[in-house]
Structures are given as C-alpha cells and as structure tokens.
Scaffold this active site. Sequence first.
Site, PDB file in Angstrom:
ATOM      1  NE  ARG A  80       0.282   1.258   4.669  1.00  0.00           N
ATOM      2  CZ  ARG A  80       1.191   2.367   5.075  1.00  0.00           C
ATOM      3  NH1 ARG A  80       1.902   3.193   4.434  1.00  0.00           N
ATOM      4  NH2 ARG A  80       1.159   2.267   6.526  1.00  0.00           N
ATOM      5  CD  GLU A 120      -1.838   6.566   9.802  1.00  0.00           C
ATOM      6  OE1 GLU A 120      -2.062   5.454  10.623  1.00  0.00           O
ATOM      7  OE2 GLU A 120      -0.588   6.765   9.726  1.00  0.00           O
ATOM      8  NE  ARG A 125      -1.908   4.902   4.565  1.00  0.00           N
ATOM      9  CZ  ARG A 125      -1.778   4.384   6.031  1.00  0.00           C
ATOM     10  NH1 ARG A 125      -2.032   3.233   6.108  1.00  0.00           N
ATOM     11  NH2 ARG A 125      -1.070   5.328   6.666  1.00  0.00           N
ATOM     12  CB  CYS A 131       1.827   8.597  10.685  1.00  0.00           C
ATOM     13  SG  CYS A 131       3.105   7.856  11.932  1.00  0.00           S
ATOM     14  CB  THR A 176       6.431   5.897  10.573  1.00  0.00           C
ATOM     15  OG1 THR A 176       4.621   5.695  10.175  1.00  0.00           O
ATOM     16  CG2 THR A 176       6.652   5.935  12.000  1.00  0.00           C
ATOM     17  NE  ARG A 203       1.874  -1.998   7.044  1.00  0.00           N
ATOM     18  CZ  ARG A 203       1.620  -3.446   7.468  1.00  0.00           C
ATOM     19  NH1 ARG A 203       2.640  -4.300   7.592  1.00  0.00           N
ATOM     20  NH2 ARG A 203       0.318  -3.691   7.403  1.00  0.00           N
ATOM     21  NE  ARG A 251       2.764  -2.383  10.915  1.00  0.00           N
ATOM     22  CZ  ARG A 251       2.217  -1.321  10.463  1.00  0.00           C
ATOM     23  NH1 ARG A 251       1.080  -1.532   9.856  1.00  0.00           N
ATOM     24  NH2 ARG A 251       2.626  -0.187  10.464  1.00  0.00           N
ATOM     25  CD  GLU A 285       0.708   0.860  13.346  1.00  0.00           C
ATOM     26  OE1 GLU A 285       0.162   1.594  12.809  1.00  0.00           O
ATOM     27  OE2 GLU A 285       2.020   1.220  13.732  1.00  0.00           O
TER      28      GLU A 285
HETATM   29  P1  ADP Z   1      -1.529  -0.326   6.880  1.00  0.00           P
HETATM   30  O1  ADP Z   1      -0.850  -1.276   6.193  1.00  0.00           O
HETATM   31  O2  ADP Z   1      -2.670   0.373   6.176  1.00  0.00           O
HETATM   32  O3  ADP Z   1      -0.299   0.518   7.575  1.00  0.00           O
HETATM   33  P2  ADP Z   1      -2.460  -2.159   9.042  1.00  0.00           P
HETATM   34  O4  ADP Z   1      -1.119  -2.836   9.523  1.00  0.00           O
HETATM   35  O5  ADP Z   1      -3.706  -1.707  10.031  1.00  0.00           O
HETATM   36  O6  ADP Z   1      -2.219  -0.925   8.134  1.00  0.00           O
HETATM   37  O7  ADP Z   1      -3.027  -3.281   8.005  1.00  0.00           O
HETATM   38  C1  ADP Z   1      -4.316  -2.969   7.424  1.00  0.00           C
HETATM   39  C2  ADP Z   1      -4.890  -4.146   7.066  1.00  0.00           C
HETATM   40  O8  ADP Z   1      -4.136  -4.777   6.078  1.00  0.00           O
HETATM   41  C3  ADP Z   1      -5.178  -5.286   8.169  1.00  0.00           C
HETATM   42  O9  ADP Z   1      -6.271  -5.678   7.949  1.00  0.00           O
HETATM   43  C4  ADP Z   1      -3.949  -6.304   7.974  1.00  0.00           C
HETATM   44  O10 ADP Z   1      -4.401  -7.568   8.222  1.00  0.00           O
HETATM   45  C5  ADP Z   1      -4.007  -6.060   6.267  1.00  0.00           C
HETATM   46  N1  ADP Z   1      -2.788  -6.758   5.735  1.00  0.00           N
HETATM   47  C6  ADP Z   1      -1.451  -6.202   5.896  1.00  0.00           C
HETATM   48  N2  ADP Z   1      -0.485  -6.812   5.168  1.00  0.00           N
HETATM   49  C7  ADP Z   1      -1.297  -8.067   4.779  1.00  0.00           C
HETATM   50  C8  ADP Z   1      -0.930  -9.019   3.740  1.00  0.00           C
HETATM   51  N3  ADP Z   1       0.304  -9.294   3.527  1.00  0.00           N
HETATM   52  N4  ADP Z   1      -2.000  -9.921   3.448  1.00  0.00           N
HETATM   53  C9  ADP Z   1      -3.024  -9.649   3.874  1.00  0.00           C
HETATM   54  N5  ADP Z   1      -3.685  -8.752   4.609  1.00  0.00           N
HETATM   55  C10 ADP Z   1      -2.562  -7.808   4.990  1.00  0.00           C
HETATM   56  C1  CIR Z   2       2.307   5.237  17.509  1.00  0.00           C
HETATM   57  O1  CIR Z   2       3.130   6.186  17.705  1.00  0.00           O
HETATM   58  O2  CIR Z   2       2.884   3.903  17.852  1.00  0.00           O
HETATM   59  C2  CIR Z   2       1.177   5.455  16.559  1.00  0.00           C
HETATM   60  N1  CIR Z   2       1.082   6.675  16.315  1.00  0.00           N
HETATM   61  C3  CIR Z   2       1.595   4.585  15.240  1.00  0.00           C
HETATM   62  C4  CIR Z   2       2.990   4.938  14.531  1.00  0.00           C
HETATM   63  C5  CIR Z   2       3.267   4.581  13.217  1.00  0.00           C
HETATM   64  N2  CIR Z   2       3.624   3.233  13.050  1.00  0.00           N
HETATM   65  C6  CIR Z   2       4.608   2.599  13.127  1.00  0.00           C
HETATM   66  O3  CIR Z   2       5.712   3.053  13.229  1.00  0.00           O
HETATM   67  N3  CIR Z   2       4.578   1.243  13.323  1.00  0.00           N
END
Ligand code: ADP
Ligand code: CIR
Length: 346
Positions: free
Chosen positions: A116, A215, A219, A261, A263, A270, A299, A304
Amino acid sequence: MKELNEFPIFPEDCASLLSKHLSRAVFAKLKNRQTANGFSLQQAINSGIQNPDSGIGIYAGDEESYTTFAGLFDPIIAEYHGFSKTDRHRSNLNPADLHAPNPDPENQYIVSTRIRVGRNIAGLPLGPAISTEQRNQLEQQVSAVLNGLQGKLAGSYYPLQGMGEKDRNQLIADHFLFKGGDRFLEAAGLNRDWPGGRGIYHNDEKTFLVWINEEDQLRIISMQMGGDINAVFTRLSRAVSEIESGVKFSFNDHLGYISSCPTNLGTAMRASVHIKLPKLSADMKTFKQIADQHHLQIRGIHGEHSESEGGIYDISNRRRLGVTEVECVQDMYDGVVALIAQEKLL
Ligand code: ADP
Ligand code: CIR
C-alpha cells in the site's frame, strides 16, 4: 482537548520518540506556534500524550506542520528514517527495476502479499486538521476519479456511512478494510465525524483497493494470495499513476509524499507478506535479529498493534523515506528470502 500550557511529563517507561525528543527547550520554542490552518503543537502531540505506549506519538495536520514544528519533527524523522534535514527524496515505482521472483512458488510459507501507499491531496489540510466539508468534498472528488478506472482496476466505491455491520465486519476480517476506533488516530483527531466521508473502493477480485479518509486521505492498496510480489507491485504502480492523472498529490523533494504520520513520509509505502514461520517464531530473538538486519517490521495479522495468530506474521519494510518504492519492496523481498531460508534450516 485540554490546554497544553505546561511541559508534559511522560511516564517512566514511556519509550516514544516524542518523549525522547520533546525537551523543555523545544516545547518552550514551539508551544505557541500554529500553522496557517490553525494546527497547534498541542494537536500534533496529543496522540503521544494520551497514548504513552506510542512508538512515535506525533502527527502532522498539514504539510506546513513539518516546517512549523521542525524542531520536533526533524529529530524524530532523523531517528526513524535515518534521514537528515538536507537529504532529498526520490521516487521510483518502475516494476522493471525490481528483482522479486516469487520466493515461495510452492505456497508453503507466504499466505498473501499486500503493498500500500498513502497519499494526500495537494493544498488541503491532512486528516487531523481537515474540516467536515473539505473531507466530504474530497470523498466526492476521489471516488469520482476511481469510478472512472477501467479494465482490471474497474470497481465500485462503498461509503462506510450506511454500510451494514455484517458487510463491514467481513471486509475487516478478510483484511480488506480498516478497523476504525484506533485510539492513536482518535487522539490525533483523525476519527472526527466518523464514519462520514470514509469508504472503500475495490475491484471485483479485491486485488485493488483504495481507502478514503482513514489515516491518510488515500491508501492505495494492491494485494493477492501467495507470494507473487512482482504482480502486486506492478498492479500498484499502474493504479497509482492512473489515479495521479486525476488528482494532485501532496509531494515535496525533501519529504516525498506527505503523510499525517511521520513514519509514512517519503514513499508512504508498506509492502508486506503474511507469512507462516512456526519454527523461527519460536525463537523470537533470532526472528527479530534477521528482521532488523533487513530493515523489517513485524506486526500481528490484524494490522498494526495486533497480535500474531496461528504462527502467521505480517512482515513489512520499515524504511520509507530516502529510499525509493522499488527499494522498499526490495527490502521486504530480501528479508523474506532470508526468513524463509532460516525457517527451512530449523
Ligand atoms: P497499513 O498497512 O495500512 O499501515 P495495518 O497494519 O493496520 O495498516 O493493516 C491494514 C490491514 O491490511 C489489516 O487488516 C491487515 O491484516 C491487512 N494486511 C496487511 N498486510 C497484509 C498481507 N500481506 N496480506 C493480507 N492482509 C494484509
Ligand atoms: C505510534 O506512535 O505508535 C502510533 N502513532 C503509530 C505510529 C506508526 N506506526 C509505526 O511506526 N509502526
């Protein structure tokens, strides 16, 4: 939000980058500043104050936040990304430059791959400072661009407002939709007017998805089962360029794509796999060592701040700024190859 006149005292065990870099001197210098959108230091750091378990603890309300509050953002960005005030960011989304043949063609380890990027619209405040009206207009504008996509990217937009609870929960459980109710985003002002102005666009196969007004304002997501990282990146790259011909993204050649954010600055990318590593994950020390060597973040599989389930982990690139998109995916790929090799050894 309570007025922040006094220097905030963080708990002893607080390890956020905010608590580390918000000295009394920095606080005194920045506490009365505001951006042109009226975004204050208090708003920027509220998430880290309300959530002392934050890793970072700060959000930007607009592109200008990164200069108005540079005294705080710069050291945090330097520490997280290893990126200095004078560095320049370069973008490269060309799939021809990526070397990522499927590291798991027999589907033994990699469950799914997802990449993403976050994007925000040039000239508008970011989510923490956007008004209700601006957010709703943005939803209209972006969903119209998405509804015009053709071929394999063609799909429909589903606003969160009015979506049935069952459909919403199913999309979340299947990893397609954001969860909502995140306490870090809540304290950053990112959940205001929820669920208004939020929604998800996806193609029929759910291999291409766009979240609106979570966020970040967009995305853009490409995902599929298995480990064909190349296919996922190629689809993402095409989608980003098509969307970019309809809306202008916020970008500058120091911080790259602007995100709420810090990061996510730079590529806002990501690239992750959900991967089964039952043996290696029994030895968390070695697992973390390999992850660190390859600049990877570990993660849980529900996003997250979630836990692992069934020995499956979410492994993704940690660096996003000062590296190109191709390099982000290459970090993830090289690390995943190393993790699989170690799992096979055990
Ligand atoms: P982001 O990637 O947008 O920073 P999250 O870590 O919250 O946010 O993940 C968002 C969603 O994407 C979650 O439901 C997570 O399980 C899903 N997700 C992330 N990576 C994968 C993957 N490789 N395969 C399937 N689902 C994924
Ligand atoms: C934090 O500070 O933990 C949250 N605001 C998320 C920060 C971004 N995520 C990350 O680096 N894993």
